[in-house]
Design a protein around this motif. Structure first.
Motif, mmCIF file in Angstrom:
data_model
loop_
_atom_site.group_PDB
_atom_site.id
_atom_site.type_symbol
_atom_site.label_atom_id
_atom_site.label_comp_id
_atom_site.label_asym_id
_atom_site.label_seq_id
_atom_site.Cartn_x
_atom_site.Cartn_y
_atom_site.Cartn_z
ATOM 1 N N SER A 1 2.943 6.818 6.841
ATOM 2 C CA SER A 1 2.399 7.141 5.523
ATOM 3 C C SER A 1 0.989 6.577 5.366
ATOM 4 O O SER A 1 0.062 7.271 4.921
ATOM 5 C CB SER A 1 3.301 6.567 4.423
ATOM 6 O OG SER A 1 4.620 7.064 4.522
ATOM 7 N N VAL A 2 0.804 5.313 5.750
ATOM 8 C CA VAL A 2 -0.490 4.648 5.582
ATOM 9 C C VAL A 2 -1.546 5.235 6.502
ATOM 10 O O VAL A 2 -2.645 5.610 6.071
ATOM 11 C CB VAL A 2 -0.343 3.134 5.827
ATOM 12 C CG1 VAL A 2 -1.707 2.450 5.834
ATOM 13 C CG2 VAL A 2 0.548 2.501 4.765
ATOM 14 N N LEU A 3 -1.223 5.350 7.777
ATOM 15 C CA LEU A 3 -2.218 5.810 8.748
ATOM 16 C C LEU A 3 -2.628 7.263 8.509
ATOM 17 O O LEU A 3 -3.817 7.597 8.575
ATOM 18 C CB LEU A 3 -1.690 5.638 10.167
ATOM 19 C CG LEU A 3 -1.905 4.245 10.771
ATOM 20 C CD1 LEU A 3 -1.083 4.077 12.045
ATOM 21 C CD2 LEU A 3 -3.373 3.991 11.065
ATOM 22 N N PHE B 1 0.840 -1.201 0.000
ATOM 23 C CA PHE B 1 0.000 0.000 0.000
ATOM 24 C C PHE B 1 0.877 1.254 0.000
ATOM 25 O O PHE B 1 0.587 2.230 -0.701
ATOM 26 C CB PHE B 1 -0.911 -0.014 1.237
ATOM 27 C CG PHE B 1 -1.880 1.135 1.287
ATOM 28 C CD1 PHE B 1 -3.152 1.043 0.745
ATOM 29 C CD2 PHE B 1 -1.509 2.335 1.881
ATOM 30 C CE1 PHE B 1 -4.033 2.115 0.789
ATOM 31 C CE2 PHE B 1 -2.378 3.412 1.936
ATOM 32 C CZ PHE B 1 -3.641 3.295 1.376
ATOM 33 N N TYR B 2 1.948 1.211 0.768
ATOM 34 C CA TYR B 2 2.901 2.324 0.835
ATOM 35 C C TYR B 2 3.498 2.603 -0.542
ATOM 36 O O TYR B 2 3.595 3.758 -0.978
ATOM 37 C CB TYR B 2 3.990 1.971 1.847
ATOM 38 C CG TYR B 2 5.191 2.888 1.894
ATOM 39 C CD1 TYR B 2 5.150 4.092 2.594
ATOM 40 C CD2 TYR B 2 6.392 2.532 1.273
ATOM 41 C CE1 TYR B 2 6.259 4.924 2.657
ATOM 42 C CE2 TYR B 2 7.511 3.349 1.338
ATOM 43 C CZ TYR B 2 7.439 4.542 2.033
ATOM 44 O OH TYR B 2 8.542 5.360 2.097
ATOM 45 N N GLU B 3 3.886 1.542 -1.265
ATOM 46 C CA GLU B 3 4.475 1.703 -2.592
ATOM 47 C C GLU B 3 3.440 2.233 -3.585
ATOM 48 O O GLU B 3 3.769 3.064 -4.440
ATOM 49 C CB GLU B 3 5.053 0.373 -3.079
ATOM 50 C CG GLU B 3 6.233 -0.145 -2.255
ATOM 51 C CD GLU B 3 7.430 0.798 -2.266
ATOM 52 O OE1 GLU B 3 7.590 1.558 -3.253
ATOM 53 O OE2 GLU B 3 8.219 0.781 -1.300
ATOM 54 N N ARG B 4 2.196 1.769 -3.478
ATOM 55 C CA ARG B 4 1.138 2.284 -4.359
ATOM 56 C C ARG B 4 0.869 3.752 -4.068
ATOM 57 O O ARG B 4 0.630 4.554 -4.985
ATOM 58 C CB ARG B 4 -0.146 1.474 -4.181
ATOM 59 C CG ARG B 4 -0.079 0.071 -4.749
ATOM 60 C CD ARG B 4 -1.459 -0.522 -4.949
ATOM 61 N NE ARG B 4 -2.223 -0.600 -3.715
ATOM 62 C CZ ARG B 4 -2.180 -1.611 -2.867
ATOM 63 N NH1 ARG B 4 -1.395 -2.654 -3.114
ATOM 64 N NH2 ARG B 4 -2.922 -1.622 -1.787
ATOM 65 N N LEU B 5 0.912 4.115 -2.800
ATOM 66 C CA LEU B 5 0.704 5.503 -2.403
ATOM 67 C C LEU B 5 1.800 6.391 -2.991
ATOM 68 O O LEU B 5 1.545 7.493 -3.491
ATOM 69 C CB LEU B 5 0.705 5.589 -0.873
ATOM 70 C CG LEU B 5 0.321 6.908 -0.216
ATOM 71 C CD1 LEU B 5 -1.114 7.300 -0.567
ATOM 72 C CD2 LEU B 5 0.475 6.794 1.304
#
Length: 277
Positions: free
Chosen positions: A260-262, A45-49
């Motif tokens: 980053s995710v949160l 998810f971090y890489e997609r973000l």
């Protein structure tokens, strides 16, 4: 994850809260393992973000100090924030070198980057320098008690001149004004006999970068300041004050992913963000 990222607590503080409120006894090693598992799970998810933000036409970059207790004494946290989405991705526990901007932007980013005038950003192709940083530096000199009264008055006059130029840039976002504004900034950057050493340094740097302060005339959507990136970094600045830093580079990397995710989920879903996590 919530206690470490959103509440910005250290491992020891998390231990104390769990023990005092729930009678749960957990080692700092187990806290680290839990965060590591969640960071591994959310890295895609971090890489997609990161890729999503790279797809935006305008991004913000900024950095702040960070401490690694074992691997090295002083390191930095970096952020890349999308001007449209407001989403952010972080690198934590890195050096202050140019390579970290490259890690965030990727090899082929062709949009406009908004940042301060730190040397790591100087080779960016399409660059808007932050007016707020420039004005703040001259404002601080205008109020400096280290200067003699005559020099301080002169710096106050220079600060006023710069503010007037900034207001004109803000009110007249038109490429037709480029030559006029370039000339006004060039005249402002001329070093005079009354300039103290700090002002000389500021004007010398400004003179080299005038065009980068006027990139914003090409498109009214280009921000004049880097405030968005500064706001994104504020969360880590507060965590640094509360928990002082990261134990190792690995825990810093996990912190970067989870933050980053949160924070991105928090921005998207507000009060329901933790259900999405």
């Amino acid at each position: 994850c919530y206690l470490s990222i959103m509440c910005r607590l250290s491992f020891a503080q998390i231990q104390n809260i769990l023990r005092d409120t729930y009678q749960i006894h957990i080692s700092q090693g187990e806290v680290a393992k839990i965060l590591d598992r969640k960071a591994t799970y959310f890295r895609p998810f971090y890489e997609r973000l990161k890729e999503q933000i790279r797809g935006e036409p305008i991004v913000h970059l900024d950095e702040t100090g960070w401490r690694l207790f074992i691997d090295q004494d002083k390191s930095y946290a970096w952020v890349m924030s999308g001007a449209q989405s407001g989403d952010s991705v972080f690198l934590v526990g890195e050096s202050r070198g140019k390579g970290n901007a490259d890690k965030l932007l990727g090899e082929n980013y062709n949009g406009i980057v908004v940042s301060d005038d730190y040397v790591a950003y100087r080779k960016l192709k399409k660059h808007q320098l932050c007016w707020a940083h420039l004005i703040r530096k001259f404002r601080d000199l205008a109020g400096s008690k280290e200067l003699k009264d005559e020099q301080r008055k002169y710096c106050q006059e220079e600060y006023t001149k710069l503010c007037l130029i900034y207001e004109d840039v803000k009110q007249n976002r038109d490429i037709q004004k480029y030559s006029e504004l370039f000339e006004r900034l060039s005249q402002f950057a001329v070093i005079k006999s009354n300039d103290p050493l700090k002002t000389i340094r500021l004007k010398t740097t400004l003179r080299k970068n005038i065009s980068k302060y006027l990139t914003c005339l090409n498109d009214p959507k280009i921000p004049l300041t880097n405030n968005q990136a500064e706001r994104s970094l504020r969360h880590l600045v507060l965590k640094r004050k509360i928990s002082f830093g990261s134990l190792t580079k690995k825990t810093a990397d996990n912190l970067a992913v989870l933050t980053s995710v949160l924070l991105s989920l928090k921005q998207r879903y507000q009060s329901n963000f933790f259900q999405e996590f």
